[in-house]
Design a protein around this motif. Structure first.
Motif, short mmCIF file in Angstrom:
data_model
loop_
_atom_site.label_atom_id
_atom_site.label_comp_id
_atom_site.label_asym_id
_atom_site.label_seq_id
_atom_site.Cartn_x
_atom_site.Cartn_y
_atom_site.Cartn_z
N GLY A 15 49.14 57.72 29.18
CA GLY A 15 48.81 58.63 28.39
C GLY A 15 47.11 59.01 28.45
O GLY A 15 46.53 59.87 28.20
N ALA A 16 46.60 57.74 28.42
CA ALA A 16 45.21 57.60 28.37
C ALA A 16 44.45 58.41 29.61
O ALA A 16 43.36 59.23 29.26
CB ALA A 16 44.55 56.29 28.40
N GLN A 17 45.20 58.23 30.49
CA GLN A 17 44.52 58.91 31.97
C GLN A 17 44.77 60.56 31.62
O GLN A 17 44.06 61.37 32.25
CB GLN A 17 45.23 58.37 33.10
CG GLN A 17 44.62 59.14 34.27
CD GLN A 17 43.22 58.76 34.35
OE1 GLN A 17 42.74 57.38 34.44
NE2 GLN A 17 42.22 59.81 34.54
N VAL A 18 45.93 60.73 31.21
CA VAL A 18 46.13 62.22 31.12
C VAL A 18 45.24 62.92 30.22
O VAL A 18 44.71 64.13 30.47
CB VAL A 18 47.75 62.55 30.52
CG1 VAL A 18 47.95 63.91 29.89
CG2 VAL A 18 48.78 61.99 31.59
N THR A 19 44.81 62.14 28.95
CA THR A 19 43.86 62.69 27.92
C THR A 19 42.46 62.76 28.74
O THR A 19 41.87 63.88 28.32
CB THR A 19 43.75 61.72 26.90
OG1 THR A 19 45.12 61.84 26.38
CG2 THR A 19 42.91 62.34 25.79
#
Length: 247
Positions: A15-19
């Motif tokens: 999720g952090a990388q998507v953001t």
């Protein structure tokens, strides 16, 4: 998002990388915004539970902003909204900085060609003002601030020409004392409004953490002072006084 800073919080590395990909895409789309990879820092915690212990550990997430790898918060504390965060999640550096700055301020004032009363006035209204932020933001234990009180007693006795065996309590008494700010008492005064803000935050997560800290402090067998319990006691006292006045 605040000014030129951007902060993201995620529950997973994916999720952090998507953001971060969305942030990078937005800066490219905006044309007038540019990322500065050297200023990006990340702190990744994973809950690790076992039969023997239950704790949070730090791990390397290898996050990217564009094609640049984001560095982890290392041994040097990272300044985030005027609060320093280290990878160990402790305030050891801040304790040392507070004591060293406090000591430097006192020594600098002591070297000035001023009367003792003037130096005491500067201590009470300026040097103590510089301690407001760290004493409010960080949960320093009493032992840390006791060192500040001990150091200030030394200079106050010198400036006011008080004999060494005399009790230092006279400096901090309202009457018939000098009504000088006591670092130990000042710490409590700074902790109370902070916890009032946290307990009344609009963010449910912040309120949950504040309530958990209050529950832990109230159930503790230790007799040491806690801002959470003191704040609740003050609020209950004010509520009782208000109800009595209405009657």
């Amino acid at each position: 998002v605040y000014a030129d800073d951007h902060t993201t919080i995620n529950r997973s590395v994916e999720g952090a990388q998507v953001t971060l990909n969305l942030v990078n895409s937005w800066t490219v789309w905006a044309c007038c915004m540019h990322i500065k990879p050297s200023t990006y820092k990340c702190l990744c915690l994973a809950h690790q539970a076992s039969s023997a212990s239950d704790f949070h550990g730090i791990f390397e997430a290898n996050l990217l902003i564009g094609n640049h790898r984001i560095a982890m918060i290392g041994d040097n504390p990272f300044k985030f909204i005027r609060r320093f965060i280290s990878k160990y999640l402790n305030d050891r550096h801040q304790r040392e900085d507070l004591f060293n700055d406090f000591k430097e301020y006192l020594a600098r004032v002591d070297q000035e060609f001023l009367k003792g009363a003037a130096k005491v006035w500067i201590f009470n209204h300026f040097i103590m003002a510089f301690t407001t932020w760290p004493l409010m933001i960080y949960d320093f234990p009493p032992s840390v601030v006791a060192k500040l009180t001990s150091l200030s007693n030394k200079y106050l006795k010198k400036w006011l020409k008080v004999i060494r065996p005399a009790s230092s309590e006279i400096f901090y008494l309202l009457e018939p004392g000098f009504n000088i700010k006591n670092p130990s008492t000042f710490r409590k005064c700074m902790q109370l409004p902070k916890h009032h803000i946290l307990m009344n935050s609009r963010d449910p997560t912040v309120r949950f953490i504040a309530e958990s800290k209050h529950s832990k402090a109230s159930n503790s067998k230790s007799k040491k002072w806690s801002p959470e319990c003191s704040l609740v006691s003050i609020q209950n006292c004010l509520l009782y006084t208000s109800d009595a006045a209405d009657e």
